[in-house]
Design a protein around this motif. Structure first.
Motif, short mmCIF file in Angstrom:
data_model
loop_
_atom_site.label_atom_id
_atom_site.label_comp_id
_atom_site.label_asym_id
_atom_site.label_seq_id
_atom_site.Cartn_x
_atom_site.Cartn_y
_atom_site.Cartn_z
N ASN A 10 0.85 -1.19 0.00
CA ASN A 10 0.00 0.00 0.00
C ASN A 10 0.89 1.24 0.00
O ASN A 10 2.12 1.14 -0.08
CB ASN A 10 -0.97 0.00 1.20
CG ASN A 10 -0.26 -0.10 2.53
OD1 ASN A 10 0.89 0.33 2.69
ND2 ASN A 10 -0.92 -0.69 3.52
N GLN A 11 0.27 2.40 0.11
CA GLN A 11 1.02 3.65 0.02
C GLN A 11 2.03 3.80 1.16
O GLN A 11 3.12 4.33 0.97
CB GLN A 11 0.06 4.85 0.01
CG GLN A 11 0.71 6.18 -0.28
CD GLN A 11 1.17 6.31 -1.73
OE1 GLN A 11 0.81 5.50 -2.58
NE2 GLN A 11 1.96 7.32 -2.01
N LYS A 12 1.67 3.32 2.35
CA LYS A 12 2.59 3.41 3.48
C LYS A 12 3.85 2.59 3.23
O LYS A 12 4.96 3.01 3.59
CB LYS A 12 1.89 2.95 4.76
CG LYS A 12 0.84 3.93 5.27
CD LYS A 12 0.26 3.46 6.59
CE LYS A 12 -0.77 4.47 7.10
NZ LYS A 12 -1.39 4.02 8.38
N VAL A 13 3.69 1.43 2.61
CA VAL A 13 4.85 0.60 2.29
C VAL A 13 5.71 1.31 1.24
O VAL A 13 6.94 1.32 1.32
CB VAL A 13 4.43 -0.79 1.80
CG1 VAL A 13 5.66 -1.63 1.42
CG2 VAL A 13 3.62 -1.52 2.87
N ALA A 14 5.05 1.93 0.24
CA ALA A 14 5.79 2.67 -0.79
C ALA A 14 6.60 3.80 -0.15
O ALA A 14 7.76 4.02 -0.51
CB ALA A 14 4.82 3.22 -1.83
N GLU A 15 5.99 4.51 0.78
CA GLU A 15 6.70 5.61 1.46
C GLU A 15 7.89 5.08 2.25
O GLU A 15 8.96 5.69 2.27
CB GLU A 15 5.73 6.34 2.38
CG GLU A 15 4.66 7.13 1.63
CD GLU A 15 3.55 7.64 2.53
OE1 GLU A 15 3.60 7.36 3.75
OE2 GLU A 15 2.63 8.31 2.02
N GLU A 16 7.71 3.94 2.87
CA GLU A 16 8.79 3.31 3.63
C GLU A 16 9.95 2.92 2.72
O GLU A 16 11.11 3.20 3.00
CB GLU A 16 8.22 2.07 4.33
CG GLU A 16 9.22 1.24 5.11
CD GLU A 16 8.59 -0.05 5.61
OE1 GLU A 16 9.29 -1.08 5.63
OE2 GLU A 16 7.40 -0.03 6.00
N LEU A 17 9.62 2.29 1.59
CA LEU A 17 10.66 1.84 0.67
C LEU A 17 11.38 3.00 -0.01
O LEU A 17 12.56 2.90 -0.37
CB LEU A 17 10.06 0.92 -0.39
CG LEU A 17 9.47 -0.41 0.09
CD1 LEU A 17 8.87 -1.19 -1.08
CD2 LEU A 17 10.52 -1.25 0.80
N SER A 18 10.67 4.11 -0.20
CA SER A 18 11.26 5.26 -0.91
C SER A 18 12.42 5.88 -0.14
O SER A 18 13.19 6.65 -0.70
CB SER A 18 10.19 6.32 -1.19
OG SER A 18 9.79 6.96 0.01
N LYS A 19 12.54 5.55 1.13
CA LYS A 19 13.63 6.09 1.95
C LYS A 19 14.89 5.23 1.91
O LYS A 19 15.92 5.60 2.47
CB LYS A 19 13.15 6.25 3.40
CG LYS A 19 12.00 7.24 3.56
CD LYS A 19 11.51 7.28 5.00
CE LYS A 19 10.46 8.36 5.20
NZ LYS A 19 9.25 8.15 4.41
N GLU A 20 14.81 4.09 1.21
CA GLU A 20 15.96 3.18 1.14
C GLU A 20 16.94 3.62 0.05
O GLU A 20 16.55 4.28 -0.92
CB GLU A 20 15.49 1.75 0.85
CG GLU A 20 14.59 1.16 1.92
CD GLU A 20 15.33 0.89 3.21
OE1 GLU A 20 16.57 0.65 3.16
OE2 GLU A 20 14.68 0.91 4.28
N GLU A 21 18.19 3.23 0.20
CA GLU A 21 19.21 3.55 -0.81
C GLU A 21 19.33 2.46 -1.87
O GLU A 21 19.77 2.72 -2.99
CB GLU A 21 20.57 3.75 -0.14
CG GLU A 21 20.63 4.97 0.77
CD GLU A 21 22.01 5.18 1.37
OE1 GLU A 21 22.91 4.36 1.08
OE2 GLU A 21 22.19 6.16 2.11
#
Length: 248
Positions: free
Chosen positions: A94-105
C-alpha cells in the motif's frame, strides 16, 4: 536509489525506462538494472526450475541461479540492499509501504515465476510483499507496480514536491476531485470556489471533498484515520449533506 531486479524475463522491464522513472534515471536519481538469473545456471540446459520433492503440480524455481545472481548483484553494488520477494504470502502493498521503501538507498526485487520458489530462497529476503489476494503468473508485474509507486516518492522525481503528498492514500484519504480549463465544458461547470481566488476556501473545499469521496467510496479507510477538529467537523457536514441527498 539503486534498484536491482532478478528476473528471467528482463525485457518485460523495458517500459520502466519510460515516463517518470526514465526521467529519474536520466536525472541520476535512480540507478535501475535487471539481472537475468538464467545466466547464472550451472546446468547445460540453463534450467531455473524443477519438479517439487514429494510431488505436486507445477515447477519450482531452484535456489542455485538466484543465490548466484544475488551474489553478483551484491559484489557489484557492495551490498544487496533490502531484498523484496514478490509472494502471495507477503504483507499487502500500500502507500505506506511505498513511502517506507522510498527512503531506502538500495532495493533488490526477486521476481519469481512458475509454481513458486524453493523455500531456501527466502534466506536471501528481508521483505515479502504481495499486491493483493490474487495470483499472477510471475512477479515481474508486481515488481513494476511497487517500483513505480516507490520511485515517484523520491524527492525531485516528480518535479513538484506537492504532487505526491496530495495523492490518494498519502494522507489516508482519497484525493479530492480536480478540474482544469475550460471552466464551463458543455454546461458542466467547475465548482465556483475553485475559481474564486480565495485560497483558504479552496483548501477547505479540498479537505471536505476528499472526506466526501472517502466516505462514499472507501468508508473503511476512515476507521484508521485520526481526524483533526476541522476534518471531523467537515465530515459531519458531509454525512448530513449525503443523508439529505438520499432523501431527495
Amino acid at each position: 536509489m539503486k534498484i536491482d531486479v532478478l528476473s528471467i524475463f528482463p525485457d518485460m522491464f523495458k517500459p520502466m525506462t519510460e515516463s517518470i522513472i526514465g526521467k529519474a534515471v536520466q536525472k541520476g536519481l535512480v540507478d535501475f538494472s535487471v539481472t537475468d538469473f538464467r545466466d547464472f545456471t550451472n546446468n547445460k540446459h540453463n534450467n531455473v526450475d524443477d519438479t517439487p520433492f514429494g510431488g505436486g503440480a507445477g515447477m519450482l524455481l531452484t535456489p542455485q541461479p538466484i543465490f548466484d545472481a544475488m551474489a553478483a548483484v551484491e559484489k557489484k553494488a557492495g551490498n544487496r540492499g533490502r531484498v523484496i520477494l514478490l509472494d502471495p504470502a507477503g504483507r499487502t502493498f500500500n502507500q505506506k509501504v511505498a513511502e517506507e521503501l522510498s527512503k531506502e538507498e538500495h532495493l533488490t526485487f526477486i521476481a519469481g515465476h512458475y509454481e513458486g520458489y524453493d523455500e531456501r530462497i527466502r534466506e536471501l529476503v528481508t521483505d515479502e510483499i504481495s499486491l493483493g489476494d490474487y495470483v499472477l503468473t510471475g512477479g515481474e508485474l508486481g515488481a513494476m507496480v511497487i517500483i513505480d509507486a516507490t520511485v515517484r516518492l523520491i524527492p525531485d522525481v516528480l518535479g513538484n514536491h506537492e504532487s505526491a503528498s496530495g495523492d490518494s492514500f498519502s494522507t489516508g484519504l482519497l484525493e479530492y476531485p480536480q478540474y482544469t480549463r475550460p471552466a464551463d465544458f458543455r454546461g458542466r461547470e467547475v465548482p465556483p470556489v475553485l475559481v474564486s481566488g480565495n485560497h483558504a476556501k479552496i483548501a477547505e473545499w479540498r479537505i471536505k471533498e476528499s472526506l466526501r469521496r472517502t466516505y462514499l467510496r472507501r468508508p473503511d479507510l476512515l476507521k484508521d484515520i485520526k481526524l483533526n477538529e476541522q476534518q471531523a467537523k467537515l465530515l459531519a457536514e458531509v454525512k448530513i449533506e449525503e443523508t439529505n441527498n438520499d432523501l431527495i
